[in-house]
Write an enzyme that holds these catalytic residues in place. Sequence first.
Site, short mmCIF file in Angstrom:
data_model
loop_
_atom_site.label_atom_id
_atom_site.label_comp_id
_atom_site.label_asym_id
_atom_site.label_seq_id
_atom_site.Cartn_x
_atom_site.Cartn_y
_atom_site.Cartn_z
CG LEU A 47 16.99 19.23 -63.34
CD1 LEU A 47 17.47 19.71 -61.98
CD2 LEU A 47 16.52 20.40 -64.17
CG ASP A 48 19.56 20.14 -69.86
OD1 ASP A 48 19.28 18.98 -70.21
OD2 ASP A 48 19.10 21.16 -70.40
N PRO A 49 22.96 18.87 -67.17
CG PRO A 49 24.71 17.59 -68.07
CD PRO A 49 23.34 18.12 -68.38
CB ALA A 51 19.63 22.60 -65.15
NE ARG A 181 18.43 22.31 -73.24
CZ ARG A 181 18.79 21.28 -74.01
NH1 ARG A 181 19.73 21.43 -74.93
NH2 ARG A 181 18.21 20.11 -73.88
#
Length: 300
Positions: A47-49, A51, A181
């Site tokens: 998971l992106d930071p 998110a 994204r």
Amino acid sequence: MSAPKRVKRAISGWVVLNKPYDMTSTQAVGKVRWLFGAAKAGHAGTLDPLATGILPIALGEATKAVPYVQDGTKIYRFAVKWGSATATDDAEGAVIATSDVRPEQAALEAILPQFTGTIMQLPPIYSALKIDGERAYDLARAGEVVELAEREIRVDSIALVSHSSEQSVLEVSCGKGTYVRSLARDIAEQLGTRGHVSMLHRAAVGPFSDADAVTIDELEAALAEERDGFIRPVAEALHGVPELRLDPSQAAAVRHGNAVLLTGAGAPVSVDDCWASFAGVVLATGYVQFGQFQPRRVFN
């Protein structure tokens, strides 16, 4: 004197973490591993930071079942901020293009079917994909030109949750490899404007969902002897995969990596992917060929 070295525990199972905002997946795994004193840990899908949401963390033998979770369907709730595109396609990056166009709700709902089914998608240049052994985001941050190829992805459904002139919230159910994204960027461009993800929450990964999740704060607040109550069985990752229940002699053979003949009226002759158990515990994942269970991965 230095403090005694902490003894690592050979524990196995899943911690379904609700990853907080502004924490990397690697940091989250490290924190959970430390809290449980686990000898081994990993995660099933970065998971992106920026998110939040479901980050399934595998402890011990559960790491062997990570691919089953990674390949599962994912559900994301995300917000698209209209009028500006960023270098990273989310709120972290610098604005690289703007537009005065703000889409109407009807126009947005009308194009969503174009983004369902099997579609082609260009991943963000700030992604963990590798180019000649280097991460795309490392190359992009170094100022190099990053060229990625379009990839085929699967989007099961996408629905509008709320809409305003400045921001819309959507929910998407999709397969492995989908970049939300990129989805937000492409939807905005299809509507003749620009946009980027301003909020992203993963609500489900495979068999795990928000209803199963625990926070870092909850884990830290729990007494050490209570914390293990948050660990879910290894077998939960295999939900939906055919299970073969073995007898004691069969189980003993499989534990050593040996194939076993399946007996009984309902014994399968051929299965591409399945798992074997004894007394509810995962023994191995594998397949059935000519009536024999052939283990691919044995669980200790």
